[in-house]
Design a protein around this motif. Structure first.
Motif, PDB file in Angstrom:
ATOM      1  N   GLY B 588       0.859  -1.357   0.005  1.00  0.00           N
ATOM      2  CA  GLY B 588      -0.042   0.153  -0.037  1.00  0.00           C
ATOM      3  C   GLY B 588       0.810   1.257  -0.048  1.00  0.00           C
ATOM      4  N   GLY B 589       1.970   1.359   0.572  1.00  0.00           N
ATOM      5  CA  GLY B 589       2.818   2.329   0.719  1.00  0.00           C
ATOM      6  C   GLY B 589       4.187   2.226   0.210  1.00  0.00           C
ATOM      7  N   GLN B 590       5.088   3.268   0.170  1.00  0.00           N
ATOM      8  CA  GLN B 590       6.279   3.204  -0.011  1.00  0.00           C
ATOM      9  C   GLN B 590       7.235   2.259   0.940  1.00  0.00           C
ATOM     10  N   PRO B 591       8.115   1.628   0.542  1.00  0.00           N
ATOM     11  CA  PRO B 591       8.528   0.673   1.597  1.00  0.00           C
ATOM     12  C   PRO B 591       9.984   1.626   2.185  1.00  0.00           C
ATOM     13  N   GLU B 592      10.461   1.001   3.155  1.00  0.00           N
ATOM     14  CA  GLU B 592      12.027   1.501   3.667  1.00  0.00           C
ATOM     15  C   GLU B 592      12.970   1.143   2.536  1.00  0.00           C
ATOM     16  N   GLU B 593      13.961   2.013   2.088  1.00  0.00           N
ATOM     17  CA  GLU B 593      14.829   1.458   1.260  1.00  0.00           C
ATOM     18  C   GLU B 593      16.318   1.884   1.924  1.00  0.00           C
ATOM     19  N   PRO B 594      16.580   1.095   3.145  1.00  0.00           N
ATOM     20  CA  PRO B 594      17.842   1.305   3.599  1.00  0.00           C
ATOM     21  C   PRO B 594      19.220   1.201   2.714  1.00  0.00           C
ATOM     22  N   LEU B 595      20.130   1.841   2.799  1.00  0.00           N
ATOM     23  CA  LEU B 595      21.196   1.740   1.820  1.00  0.00           C
ATOM     24  C   LEU B 595      22.105   0.616   2.842  1.00  0.00           C
ATOM     25  N   ARG B 596      22.587  -0.425   1.865  1.00  0.00           N
ATOM     26  CA  ARG B 596      23.280  -1.742   2.628  1.00  0.00           C
ATOM     27  C   ARG B 596      24.665  -1.626   2.032  1.00  0.00           C
ATOM     28  N   LEU B 597      25.571  -2.328   2.959  1.00  0.00           N
ATOM     29  CA  LEU B 597      26.951  -2.732   2.366  1.00  0.00           C
ATOM     30  C   LEU B 597      26.908  -4.121   2.604  1.00  0.00           C
ATOM     31  N   ALA B 598      26.965  -5.176   1.654  1.00  0.00           N
ATOM     32  CA  ALA B 598      27.200  -6.343   2.080  1.00  0.00           C
ATOM     33  C   ALA B 598      28.434  -7.050   1.444  1.00  0.00           C
ATOM     34  N   ALA B 599      29.228  -7.817   2.166  1.00  0.00           N
ATOM     35  CA  ALA B 599      30.286  -8.334   1.411  1.00  0.00           C
ATOM     36  C   ALA B 599      30.305 -10.064   1.681  1.00  0.00           C
ATOM     37  N   LEU B 600      31.166 -10.492   0.663  1.00  0.00           N
ATOM     38  CA  LEU B 600      31.047 -12.078   0.759  1.00  0.00           C
ATOM     39  C   LEU B 600      32.405 -12.595   0.269  1.00  0.00           C
ATOM     40  N   ALA B 601      32.951 -13.564   1.048  1.00  0.00           N
ATOM     41  CA  ALA B 601      34.245 -14.301   0.828  1.00  0.00           C
ATOM     42  C   ALA B 601      34.399 -15.549   0.912  1.00  0.00           C
ATOM     43  N   SER B 602      34.958 -16.411  -0.003  1.00  0.00           N
ATOM     44  CA  SER B 602      35.048 -17.652   0.000  1.00  0.00           C
ATOM     45  C   SER B 602      36.056 -17.971   1.168  1.00  0.00           C
ATOM     46  N   ALA B 603      35.752 -19.137   1.939  1.00  0.00           N
ATOM     47  CA  ALA B 603      36.382 -19.473   3.060  1.00  0.00           C
ATOM     48  C   ALA B 603      36.795 -20.902   3.395  1.00  0.00           C
ATOM     49  N   GLY B 604      37.569 -21.480   2.234  1.00  0.00           N
ATOM     50  CA  GLY B 604      37.852 -22.662   2.462  1.00  0.00           C
ATOM     51  C   GLY B 604      36.943 -23.622   2.619  1.00  0.00           C
TER      52      GLY B 604
END
Lengths: 340, 795
Positions: B588-604
């Motif tokens: 019905g209404g506009q959502p929250e649009e939080p700016l995010r930082l995400a990181a991913l690393a392979s870990a053996g």
């Protein structure tokens, strides 16, 4: 009992022959060691001598010490000089051998291009404004003079959540928000951000992309000012030899409206394969802000006027870096991302 | 739209204007010519087929022809069977390049020589038809094809949605004439009207139910037509526009559509019940067999043309098969109407059928165009099909088009353009475009746009007309600048502030990705992170039907993709919004649009490798926070969707939770198609920015530091972070820094215990510390740890 001068001569000769600093070290201990050094040993039984003899021996031993020390330091600096002189042979390495790989991460090419665009336009006094991606119908369409049933709506086929709520089709709604917030011109803003249009993905377009729009609202702005701004921007990003062509077009939110092209960087506008023989490459749209749009933003068009322009960041990056498929930007293939 | 250069020559003198010139002028005026195709027919010759025999050896059916090309007879092989003896055909001889780019060579096909090619309409770019050889209706063997068909130039142009009048050659020619400063040879409104009695409106009753959807309906009666082939020139022009000729009546309606942009339709009058025309909405369950042979289900949203009994056409989209003009037709009803654009678009979409007619009506045609189109078509039918046109057509016009006057202060032209256009030039430009200009006493202009220009309503529209003909390239570029009394101080943009984070990540070997925000809702549900997801109601596909609530699934997909392409060690991140519907809001209404930082690393693969990778990732996150000059994060053991139950921490900044860091749950990484362990974090960026402070310089220390190590043996359940806090609380001011550097379990410590080693740095701002002073503090720390955590110490 050894003669000091003979001992000195022997030591100096040995020092002169020494080839390494370790040898010198050993000779120094042998002759000048505090207790068992041979020079010190000269003084053994000195207490049995007469005062005169004692003084003479002391003097001779001191002289011997000084002479040997001098010889040592002389030989040391000579050896060091020799070593430095031979460095080119003794310590040479294969300088063509590669270093270990540097694990450097890469900033996305679209971030780099967005950064350049922001920097160039900030230098003209424009400031970044942001707005929501999920927008209301009013901000995305109505306020921009694109009324319901307007034939131009075809240009912005959109993704909807409800009849009133959609993913913005352009960053133009931010212009309305900005006018309403700032209220009193001058307004000089740019609005970078993600946009969405319901187009099937292909090499030249995607249903999601990033746009930058610029808006100037002030007194007495002209089409010439818009043209100059575009030229400044394009030349700053692509080089001062580039030209800008502005062609009439149609958008409901500007009047007059234009599309703008940049001269082909390969042929300089003569026409070649890379510009499909047009000499020009399409960049974006622009125009003088429609009086109704100013009114919708709460600005009196009798007092103020404005111009606006917009283009895709991906398009700019494609032109700058010769990328021929827009999908590459969003595929996250490191083999592509690491090229920039 | 396709524009035939040759056709434009009907309306203005094109002497000395090449197709390329015309294309350039049109583009400058706003009719963007996207491509120009030159169809050069000068090297194609006319041949007469003397003999046709099947190829005896070929497996696919082929025909061997003996063709008279004037000077000699050539043997030519073709796959199509329609070039029977006696027909005239276009021949491309060896060495020729035909217009579609094919190069003709001498060939030998299964033992038979083939010297040339018989061309289809498609190969000569004279039409889409590639099913057979193009058969010519006249011509002399050996003559160039251009003796009967001129070479063509076809422009593909993009017509902007405000200019439906340019969806016909007449409108495009008018633009070109204005741009070239040449007069038009023909007026917009033809003078032709029928003369036969009785009046047409007495022969067919026309009624319109809904004036909002049909503002005008003209029905002209023409009797005694002879249905047959249309003339070559008309067929050629229709083909150039991409339409296949059918018969002279249908071809004339199409021809006028491409000329005036006014769609028309011809009904077989004898097959109309009544005969009457009733423009109304379709009724429930009505159907229509349309001209393309499809039975269309109609709905009450659709406007139809009905006779006394049933629908006979879908308004503005397509006609019906049962009332179509056939070779048996003698009397016709010619329809020229104006239908509502939005309604036609809606109907055309609902039917999945876009036609030349619908694409014009969609753009809101002016109703005055209907009369011009009807007159033009009627005159062509009279001329080419021998029909008798009745006078006084039915013309139901409930909403007559109102003239719009625009008052222009002529100085506005210079004010907006930023250059000087002499008034005489501006006035002349408007007149060339068929505007009436009346200069009033106060110097203002009273301007009346032509009836076919509904798009001109405000003074700025007139500025555009003057500007584009004057030439926008003549306006000198300038940069704006005046003495401003008000301004906003510069502030760096959010994205530029985040460049500090990007620097840290790049240094740590992380590459940035941009991935689509529209993802698969099913995937989010499977990961149990769909609670606040916003779903698109009209997605393109189900893998892009929902706005992402987290960046991690996109990064997992990116990792899987790069694994597939041979990468093992992958470190990636993204900075972008997540979209979270507000609680209680269902789209019905506009959502929250939080700016995010995400990181991913392979870990053996092993548990130890996973742990070490997670600790390294924590350092990366700490580095990002430090780069923003925000206070350090705290980490509290937590559990969260996507993460490993024993290896997940909540990231806390100043008492506020930013997000999570941890190893991904093995089922989550396996589900994304990644083998091996993966560590990740996702945090809100805006609190970091809000907590960002300008770093203040601290005086450099004047006295030396003292370093001590301390190995603390405690119960396994006591977290290093807790010991860290305890040490800081007990130690007092002399402790400058403390950091855990090793964790040990094994033979040296008893079962159920672990040893955590810390490095402690002591310093006083006032003096050099003595060993005795430091020993005293160390003793206090040990005592405190003994009391609080029953710690023992390894020496």
């Amino acid at each position: 009992m050894t003669d000091p001068s003979a001992l000195t001569a022997e030591a100096v000769a040995a020092i002169g022959k020494a080839q390494t600093s370790a040898e010198l070290e050993r000779l120094e201990v042998e002759y000048l060691g505090r207790k068992s050094g041979r020079v010190s040993k000269l003084l053994e039984g000195i207490d049995k001598l007469s005062p005169e003899e004692r003084a003479a021996l002391g003097k001779a031993v001191n002289e011997s010490k000084r002479a040997i020390e001098e010889a040592l330091s002389g030989r040391r600096s000579q050896l060091e000089e020799n070593r430095l002189a031979d460095l080119a042979e003794t310590e040479a390495i294969d300088v063509t051998f590669p270093g270990p790989p540097l694990d450097r991460g890469h900033v996305h090419v679209l971030t780099q291009v967005r950064r350049q665009i922001e920097t160039v336009l900030e230098s003209l006094g424009y400031q970044v404004e942001l707005g929501p991606e999920v927008e209301t119908e009013w901000y995305n369409f109505e306020a921009l003079n694109i009324t319901a049933g307007h034939p131009a709506r075809e240009m912005w086929d959109s993704f909807y959540f409800s009849p009133e709520l959609l993913l913005r089709a352009h960053t133009s709604p931010v212009q309305i928000h900005a006018m309403q917030r700032i209220k009193e011109p001058p307004i000089y803003i740019i609005t970078p951000g993600r946009c969405y249009r319901r187009d099937a993905p292909e090499a030249t377009r995607l249903p999601y992309f990033s746009q930058v729009e610029g808006l100037a609202v002030d007194k007495g702005l002209t089409f010439g000012d818009l043209k100059g701004t575009l030229l400044y921007m394009i030349q700053s990003l692509y080089g001062r030899e580039r030209k800008v062509r502005v062609r009439p077009s149609f958008f409901p939110f500007t009047e007059p409206s234009f599309e703008f092209d940049v001269s082909c960087g390969i042929c300089g506008g003569m026409g070649c394969k890379s510009c499909r023989h047009k000499g020009w490459l399409e960049v974006g749209g622009c125009g003088m802000v429609h009086p109704q749009v100013l009114r919708n933003g709460g600005i009196d068009p009798a007092q103020w006027n404005g111009y606006a322009w917009g283009f895709g960041i991906e398009r700019m990056a494609m032109l700058k870096h010769d990328v021929d498929d827009i999908r590459l930007f969003y595929e996250s293939d490191l083999r592509f991302l690491e090229q920039f | 739209m396709r524009i035939s250069y040759e056709w434009l020559g009907d309306f203005l003198d094109l002497d000395g204007v090449t197709p390329k010139d015309a294309a350039d002028v049109l583009t400058r005026l706003g009719v963007e010519v996207e491509s120009l195709t030159m169809v050069d027919l000068s090297n194609i010759v006319i041949g007469k087929v003397l003999e046709q025999k099947p190829h005896p050896k070929s497996r696919t059916p082929l025909w061997i022809h003996q063709v008279d090309i004037g000077v000699r007879v050539e043997q030519i092989i073709a796959g199509a069977p329609n070039a029977v003896p006696g027909t005239l055909v276009p021949v491309a001889l060896p060495g020729t390049t035909v217009p579609n780019g094919k190069v003709v060579k001498d060939m030998n096909i299964a033992g038979f020589k083939a010297s040339g090619m018989l061309c289809s309409a498609d190969e000569l770019m004279l039409g889409e038809d590639h099913s057979g050889i193009l058969l010519l209706d006249r011509g002399k063997p050996g003559d160039p094809l251009t003796s009967i068909i001129p070479s063509q130039a076809i422009m593909e142009a993009e017509i902007t949605s405000n200019r439906p009048d340019c969806m016909g050659h007449l409108g495009v020619a008018r633009e070109l004439a204005a741009g070239l400063g040449r007069p038009m040879k023909r007026d917009f409104m033809p003078s032709f009207t029928g003369t036969a009695d009785p009046p047409g409106r007495e022969l067919v009753k026309v009624s319109v139910d809904d004036p909002d959807l049909c503002s005008r309906y003209i029905g002209g009666v023409i009797k005694g037509v002879r249905v047959g082939r249309s003339p070559d020139w008309m067929q050629r022009r229709l083909r150039a526009c991409g339409v296949r000729p059918i018969n002279n009546i249908v071809d004339i309606t199409n021809y006028v559509l491409f000329e005036y942009a006014q769609p028309l339709h011809a009904f077989d009058l004898a097959r109309l019940n009544g005969p009457a025309i009733h423009v109304r909405r379709a009724r429930e369950k009505e159907k229509l067999l349309s001209l393309d042979g499809v039975v269309r289900d109609l709905t009450p949203d659709m406007l139809v043309i009905a006779d006394a009994l049933r629908p006979v056409a879908i308004a503005g989209v397509i006609g019906g098969e049962e009332t179509a003009v056939t070779t048996a037709t003698t009397d016709i009803l010619l329809e020229s109407a104006n239908f509502n654009g939005a309604s036609v678009r809606q109907t055309s979409r609902a039917l999945g059928l876009r036609t030349e007619a619908s694409s014009r009506f969609e753009r809101a045609l002016p109703p005055e165009l209907a009369l011009a189109g009807a007159r033009r078509a009627a005159s062509l039918i009279a001329e080419l099909a021998g029909g008798t046109v009745h006078r006084e057509w039915a013309d139901v016009y409930p909403r007559p088009q109102q003239p719009v006057r625009v008052i222009l202060r002529p100085a506005l032209i210079d004010d907006v353009l930023g250059t000087h256009v002499p008034l005489e030039e501006a006035e002349s430009i408007l007149k060339r475009l068929n505007f009436h200009v009346k200069v009033m006493g106060d110097g203002e202009w009273d301007v009346l746009p032509p009836v076919f220009r509904l798009d001109v309503t405000i003074p700025e529209d007139l500025v555009e007309e003057v500007g584009r003909v004057h030439g926008y390239d003549r306006v000198p570029p300038t940069l704006p600048g005046r003495r401003h009394e008000r301004w906003t101080p510069a502030t760096p943009s959010l994205d530029r502030r985040l460049d500090a984070i990007r620097e840290v990540l790049a240094g740590a070997g992380y590459s940035e990705t941009w991935s689509p925000a529209l993802v698969s809702g099913r995937q989010l549900e499977a990961l149990r992170i769909a609670a606040h997801a916003m779903r698109v109601s009209n997605p393109l596909s189900d893998d892009m039907d929902t706005l992402r609530t987290s960046l991690l699934p996109s990064l997992m997909d990116a990792m899987a993709l790069n694994r597939d392409r041979g990468r093992l060690d992958i470190r990636i991140y993204e900075i972008a919004e997540a979209y979270l519907a507000r609680v209680g809001d269902h789209n019905g209404g506009q959502p929250e649009e939080p700016l995010r930082l995400a990181a991913l690393a392979s870990a053996g693969a092993t548990a130890d490798e996973g742990r070490d990778a997670l600790y390294r990732l924590k350092s990366v996150l700490d580095g990002c926070v430090a780069a923003m000059s925000a206070p350090s994060c705290m980490y509290d053991r937590a559990s969260a969707e996507l993460f490993h139950p024993g290896r997940c921490a909540a990231v806390m900044l100043d008492g506020r939770q930013l997000g999570y860091i941890g190893e991904l749950h093995p089922t989550v990484s396996a589900g994304a198609g990644i083998d091996g362990r993966v560590v990740a974090f996702e945090v809100d960026v805006e609190p970091m920015v809000a907590e960002s402070r300008i770093p203040r310089a601290q005086p450099l220390p004047r006295f030396p530091r003292v370093q001590r190590d301390l190995a603390v043996i405690v119960d396994e359940t006591v977290a290093a972070g807790v010991l860290h806090t305890a040490i800081k609380e007990v130690a007092g001011d002399l402790l400058e820094h403390v950091r855990a550097f090793d964790e040990y379990r094994g033979a040296q410590v008893s079962e159920g215990h672990k040893s955590v080693a810390f490095t402690l740095t002591f310093r006083s701002p006032e003096r050099t510390l003595t060993d005795a002073e430091v020993d005293k503090v160390m003793a206090e720390i040990k005592l405190g740890l003994e009391k609080r955590h029953r710690a023992r110490f390894r020496e």
